[in-house]
Design an enzyme around this catalytic site. Sequence first.
Site, short mmCIF file in Angstrom:
data_model
loop_
_atom_site.label_atom_id
_atom_site.label_comp_id
_atom_site.label_asym_id
_atom_site.label_seq_id
_atom_site.Cartn_x
_atom_site.Cartn_y
_atom_site.Cartn_z
N CYS A 112 32.01 -15.51 16.39
CA CYS A 112 32.15 -14.80 15.15
C CYS A 112 33.56 -14.22 15.15
CB CYS A 112 31.11 -13.37 15.05
SG CYS A 112 29.42 -13.99 15.34
N HIS A 240 33.39 -8.24 10.42
CA HIS A 240 32.32 -9.10 10.72
C HIS A 240 31.09 -8.51 10.21
CE1 HIS A 240 29.75 -12.00 12.35
NE2 HIS A 240 29.23 -11.38 13.24
N ASN A 270 24.24 -12.57 8.96
CA ASN A 270 25.49 -12.85 9.79
C ASN A 270 25.66 -14.50 9.76
OD1 ASN A 270 27.04 -13.48 12.01
ND2 ASN A 270 25.98 -12.01 13.54
O1 UT7 Z 1 27.55 -11.82 15.41
C1 UT7 Z 1 27.56 -11.37 16.70
C2 UT7 Z 1 27.51 -9.87 16.85
N1 UT7 Z 1 26.15 -9.44 16.93
C3 UT7 Z 1 25.76 -8.27 16.62
O2 UT7 Z 1 26.54 -7.53 16.57
C4 UT7 Z 1 24.52 -7.87 16.84
C5 UT7 Z 1 24.31 -6.54 17.63
N2 UT7 Z 1 22.83 -5.96 17.73
C6 UT7 Z 1 22.20 -5.61 16.70
O3 UT7 Z 1 22.73 -5.46 15.35
C7 UT7 Z 1 20.71 -4.93 17.03
O4 UT7 Z 1 20.58 -4.74 18.41
C8 UT7 Z 1 19.58 -5.77 16.23
C9 UT7 Z 1 19.54 -5.74 14.90
C10 UT7 Z 1 19.97 -7.12 16.70
C11 UT7 Z 1 18.20 -5.14 16.73
O5 UT7 Z 1 18.27 -3.91 16.45
P1 UT7 Z 1 17.68 -2.60 17.57
O6 UT7 Z 1 18.01 -1.48 16.82
O7 UT7 Z 1 18.79 -2.79 18.80
O8 UT7 Z 1 16.39 -3.33 17.87
P2 UT7 Z 1 15.63 -3.49 19.38
O9 UT7 Z 1 16.18 -4.61 20.03
O10 UT7 Z 1 15.77 -2.39 20.21
O11 UT7 Z 1 14.02 -3.54 18.90
C12 UT7 Z 1 13.34 -2.49 18.58
C13 UT7 Z 1 12.11 -2.83 18.29
C14 UT7 Z 1 11.60 -3.65 19.54
O12 UT7 Z 1 9.92 -3.49 19.72
P3 UT7 Z 1 9.61 -2.27 20.80
O13 UT7 Z 1 10.09 -2.79 22.08
O14 UT7 Z 1 10.47 -1.18 20.38
O15 UT7 Z 1 8.18 -2.38 20.64
C15 UT7 Z 1 11.69 -5.16 19.33
O16 UT7 Z 1 10.73 -5.96 19.79
O17 UT7 Z 1 11.85 -3.78 17.30
C16 UT7 Z 1 11.21 -5.05 17.78
N3 UT7 Z 1 11.92 -6.17 16.99
C17 UT7 Z 1 11.33 -6.45 15.80
N4 UT7 Z 1 10.33 -6.00 14.80
C18 UT7 Z 1 10.07 -6.67 13.84
C19 UT7 Z 1 12.91 -6.96 17.20
N5 UT7 Z 1 13.00 -7.74 16.15
C20 UT7 Z 1 12.25 -7.52 15.25
C21 UT7 Z 1 11.92 -8.28 14.00
N6 UT7 Z 1 11.15 -7.49 13.25
N7 UT7 Z 1 12.77 -9.17 13.52
#
Ligand code: UT7
Length: 313
Positions: A112, A240, A270
Site C-alpha cells: 500500500c 492510504h 482498500n
Molecule cells: O492496507 C494495509 C493497511 N491495513 C490496515 O491498515 C488495516 C488495519 N486494521 C483494521 O482496519 C482493523 O483492524 C480491521 C477493520 C481489519 C478489523 O477491525 P477491528 O476493530 O480490529 O476488529 P477485530 O479484528 O478486533 O474483530 C472484532 C470482532 C471479532 O469477533 P470477536 O472475537 O469479538 O467475537 C471478529 O471475529 O469482529 C469479528 N469480525 C467480523 N464480524 C463481522 C472480523 N471480521 C468480521 C466481519 N464481519 N467481516
Amino acid sequence: MGIALAGTGSKLPSKILTNDDLSKIVDTSDEWISQRTGIKQRHIVEEGENLVSLAFEAGKEALKSANVEGKDLGLIIVGTSTQDKRLPNTACELQPLLGASDCACMDVSSACSGFVYALSIAYSMMNTLDIDYALVVGGDVLSREMDWTDRTTCVLFGDGVGAAVLKKSDNEAGFLSFDIGADGSKGFALYDNSYGDDRYIRMDGQEVFKFTIRTVPHSIEKAVKRAGVHKDDIDVFLLHQANLRILEAVSKKLDIPLEKLPHNLERTGNTSAGSIPLLLDEAVKKGIAKKGDLILLCGFGAGLTWGTCVLRL
Ligand code: UT7
C-alpha cells in the site's frame, strides 16, 4: 529544477460488490463493515480486466491531462504487488500500449506504500538520469489474492489503479520532501505467501492498526519538517484508504481538521497501491486539490512499509 506533478488519471473496474453482496458470501453485515471500516462497496475485476488493462486506462488519462505523449516518457514505474505476470514487469507491458519506447521500466513492490515509494524513485531517477517526463502508476488487483471465505480480509479490499505524470519544473510547483521506511520485523502482520501452502492474503488487523497509528503521524511530521513547512500549511492530506477510523485517529493525533483528509474508501475499499493515486486523481478532478496547494500523500501497509511526501501542485 524541481520535479512536479503534471497530470493524473485513474481507472476502477466496472463491477461493484456491496457490503450486502458480501453478507451473502461470508458471515458479515453492512453494519459491521460500515462501523469498523467506513467501507460500503468496492470494485472487482471481471473477465477481460486485469492490472495492465486498468493501468493502461489510468496511464492514458494521466498523459492526456498532463498534455504529454507516451513517446516523451523517459521512465515508467508501477507500484504494485499483484502483477498479472511475473515477467515481463507491468511497466514493460504498458510501454508499447502507451506509445512509449526505449524508456526505463520497472515495478516496485511495497504494497500500500507502493505509489509513494515509486514517486520517490521516479524523483531520484529523473534527477540523476536527467529525465524530463515519467509516468508513475499505483495499483493492485487484490481480488485475485483474496480468500473469499475469510471475512477478516475479503470485506476490506478492492481493485483499482491510479497514475500520475511527473515533469521537470522551473517554478514553485514540485516535490518538497519524502519520508520512506519499513519495519520488516512486522512482516508477519500482513502477507501473501503465494509459494507456500496458503496462497491468500492474511492479516492481523489489530497489529497493522497499531503500527499505523504509531507510524503514520510520525512519518507525516518528519516529511512536513523536511519540507520546511508547518502542518497547518498543508491544504490536503491524501492518506492510504484502509479504514475511516485510521483517518480519524491520525486527524486527532496530529490535530488536523478531518475535513483536510478527504476519503473515497466508502466507494473503493482498500485498493492497496491504487488507493493514493485514485484519491489524488479524484481530489484534482473535484477541485479539492488545486494548483498552488500544498498536499501530502501518505501510504502504509504490508512490509510493514510506509511512505510520505509533500508537494506543491
Ligand atoms: O492496507 C494495509 C493497511 N491495513 C490496515 O491498515 C488495516 C488495519 N486494521 C483494521 O482496519 C482493523 O483492524 C480491521 C477493520 C481489519 C478489523 O477491525 P477491528 O476493530 O480490529 O476488529 P477485530 O479484528 O478486533 O474483530 C472484532 C470482532 C471479532 O469477533 P470477536 O472475537 O469479538 O467475537 C471478529 O471475529 O469482529 C469479528 N469480525 C467480523 N464480524 C463481522 C472480523 N471480521 C468480521 C466481519 N464481519 N467481516
